[in-house]
Motif scaffolding. Structure first.
Motif, PDB file in Angstrom:
ATOM      1  N   HIS A  83       0.874  -1.247   0.288  1.00 30.47           N
ATOM      2  CA  HIS A  83       0.194  -0.043  -0.365  1.00 30.47           C
ATOM      3  C   HIS A  83       0.705   1.786   0.076  1.00 30.47           C
ATOM      4  N   LEU A  84       0.249   1.864  -0.778  1.00 29.01           N
ATOM      5  CA  LEU A  84       1.070   3.587  -1.271  1.00 29.01           C
ATOM      6  C   LEU A  84       0.458   4.337   0.404  1.00 29.01           C
ATOM      7  N   GLN A  85       2.145   4.617   0.994  1.00 30.82           N
ATOM      8  CA  GLN A  85       1.692   5.171   1.947  1.00 30.82           C
ATOM      9  C   GLN A  85       1.276   7.063   1.717  1.00 30.82           C
ATOM     10  N   GLY A  86       1.446   7.272   0.523  1.00 29.66           N
ATOM     11  CA  GLY A  86       1.171   8.719   0.043  1.00 29.66           C
ATOM     12  C   GLY A  86       0.895   9.196  -1.507  1.00 29.66           C
ATOM     13  N   TYR A  87       1.492   9.891  -1.850  1.00 25.84           N
ATOM     14  CA  TYR A  87       1.221  10.259  -2.798  1.00 25.84           C
ATOM     15  C   TYR A  87       2.132  10.193  -3.912  1.00 25.84           C
ATOM     16  N   MET A  88       2.301   9.592  -5.025  1.00 23.63           N
ATOM     17  CA  MET A  88       2.954   8.969  -6.094  1.00 23.63           C
ATOM     18  C   MET A  88       2.915   9.724  -7.133  1.00 23.63           C
ATOM     19  N   ALA A  89       4.481  10.361  -7.072  1.00 28.21           N
ATOM     20  CA  ALA A  89       3.986  11.030  -8.504  1.00 28.21           C
ATOM     21  C   ALA A  89       5.919  11.288  -9.017  1.00 28.21           C
ATOM     22  N   GLU A  90       6.347  11.568 -10.329  1.00 25.86           N
ATOM     23  CA  GLU A  90       7.523  11.304 -11.351  1.00 25.86           C
ATOM     24  C   GLU A  90       8.900  12.446  -9.606  1.00 25.86           C
ATOM     25  N   GLY A  91       9.497  12.158  -9.874  1.00 26.89           N
ATOM     26  CA  GLY A  91      10.936  12.553  -8.597  1.00 26.89           C
ATOM     27  C   GLY A  91      11.667  11.773  -8.444  1.00 26.89           C
ATOM     28  N   ASP A  92      12.451  12.184  -7.424  1.00 24.41           N
ATOM     29  CA  ASP A  92      13.631  11.382  -6.964  1.00 24.41           C
ATOM     30  C   ASP A  92      12.903  11.266  -5.427  1.00 24.41           C
ATOM     31  N   TYR A  93      13.773   9.884  -5.344  1.00 23.92           N
ATOM     32  CA  TYR A  93      13.131   9.238  -4.043  1.00 23.92           C
ATOM     33  C   TYR A  93      14.649   8.737  -3.165  1.00 23.92           C
ATOM     34  N   ILE A  94      14.573   9.575  -1.927  1.00 22.25           N
ATOM     35  CA  ILE A  94      15.880   8.367  -1.211  1.00 22.25           C
ATOM     36  C   ILE A  94      15.744   7.186  -0.282  1.00 22.25           C
ATOM     37  N   GLY A  95      16.375   5.888  -0.635  1.00 23.18           N
ATOM     38  CA  GLY A  95      16.173   5.237   0.215  1.00 23.18           C
ATOM     39  C   GLY A  95      16.649   5.506   1.775  1.00 23.18           C
ATOM     40  N   LYS A  96      17.007   4.356   2.987  1.00 21.34           N
ATOM     41  CA  LYS A  96      17.785   4.351   4.346  1.00 21.34           C
ATOM     42  C   LYS A  96      18.931   4.145   3.795  1.00 21.34           C
ATOM     43  N   SER A  97      19.287   3.647   2.291  1.00 20.28           N
ATOM     44  CA  SER A  97      20.953   3.457   1.861  1.00 20.28           C
ATOM     45  C   SER A  97      21.379   4.858   1.898  1.00 20.28           C
ATOM     46  N   LEU A  98      20.494   5.636   1.370  1.00 20.32           N
ATOM     47  CA  LEU A  98      20.558   6.902   1.482  1.00 20.32           C
ATOM     48  C   LEU A  98      21.124   7.394  -1.061  1.00 20.32           C
ATOM     49  N   LYS A  99      20.609   5.876  -1.299  1.00 23.64           N
ATOM     50  CA  LYS A  99      20.674   5.694  -2.795  1.00 23.64           C
ATOM     51  C   LYS A  99      19.379   6.835  -3.847  1.00 23.64           C
ATOM     52  N   ARG A 100      19.771   7.420  -4.324  1.00 24.17           N
ATOM     53  CA  ARG A 100      19.079   7.959  -4.706  1.00 24.17           C
ATOM     54  C   ARG A 100      17.584   7.794  -6.519  1.00 24.17           C
ATOM     55  N   TYR A 101      16.977   6.912  -6.355  1.00 22.52           N
ATOM     56  CA  TYR A 101      15.818   6.146  -6.823  1.00 22.52           C
ATOM     57  C   TYR A 101      15.372   6.970  -8.188  1.00 22.52           C
ATOM     58  N   VAL A 102      15.614   7.038  -8.949  1.00 19.48           N
ATOM     59  CA  VAL A 102      14.631   8.265 -10.527  1.00 19.48           C
ATOM     60  C   VAL A 102      13.300   7.251 -10.413  1.00 19.48           C
ATOM     61  N   VAL A 103      11.815   7.771 -10.550  1.00 15.75           N
ATOM     62  CA  VAL A 103      10.733   7.557 -10.563  1.00 15.75           C
ATOM     63  C   VAL A 103       9.788   8.382 -11.572  1.00 15.75           C
ATOM     64  N   THR A 104       9.864   7.683 -12.958  1.00 19.68           N
ATOM     65  CA  THR A 104       9.499   8.527 -13.964  1.00 19.68           C
ATOM     66  C   THR A 104       8.270   7.919 -15.210  1.00 19.68           C
ATOM     67  N   ASP A 105       7.284   8.284 -14.683  1.00 22.39           N
ATOM     68  CA  ASP A 105       5.707   7.999 -15.273  1.00 22.39           C
ATOM     69  C   ASP A 105       5.975   7.530 -16.965  1.00 22.39           C
ATOM     70  N   THR A 106       6.055   6.106 -17.489  1.00 25.50           N
ATOM     71  CA  THR A 106       6.243   5.337 -18.882  1.00 25.50           C
ATOM     72  C   THR A 106       4.495   5.343 -19.885  1.00 25.50           C
TER      73      THR A 106
END
Length: 144
Positions: free
Chosen positions: A18-41
């Motif tokens: 379950h998403l715990q908030g709004y999902m949008a394109e952009g950068d998301y930081i994990g606990k590992s401090l890796k920066r994941y880039v999320v884009t709409d296909t």
């Protein structure tokens, strides 16, 4: 210690959450401090209206599907599928946990888990390869 001749691996891993908030394109930081880039296909499926690609350092890491098409399914429901090539690395579970954290997904369970056997021959010595298999003849029923 003997040589490994067979390896059982995860070939497909998709989890439900379950998403715990709004999902949008952009950068998301994990606990590992890796920066994941999320884009709409720009794609959608039968079950989910949105399909997003998740990348790290320009490499595809996962596919996120969310916003159920059916009103029967919880609005927060989503599926996260790890890329196959990640599953051949020892730390893929850590990547999964990091993605769940970064994307703010509450894990609910496994949606799909495929296993594979990688080997050159079976335990009895039978070589693995492309052989003709004698299958019974199949006739499609007339009412199909």
């Amino acid at each position: 210690m003997g040589e490994f001749r067979h390896m059982i691996s995860v070939d497909w891993l998709e989890v439900f959450g379950h998403l715990q908030g709004y999902m949008a394109e952009g950068d998301y930081i994990g606990k590992s401090l890796k920066r994941y880039v999320v884009t709409d296909t720009g794609l959608s499926g039968k079950v989910f209206k949105h399909i997003y690609k998740v990348e790290y350092n320009g490499m595809s890491y996962a596919t996120l599907m969310f916003e159920p098409a059916s009103s029967i399914i919880n609005k927060a429901a989503c599926c996260l599928k790890l890329e196959n090539r990640l599953l051949y690395h020892q730390g893929f579970i850590g990547v999964l946990y990091d993605l769940l954290s970064a994307l703010n997904i509450q894990y609910k369970g496994v949606t799909r888990l495929d296993l594979c056997l990688d080997c050159n021959q079976l335990a009895d010595g039978t070589p693995v390869g492309h052989k003709e298999i004698d299958l019974p003849e199949y006739h499609q029923p007339a009412d199909c």
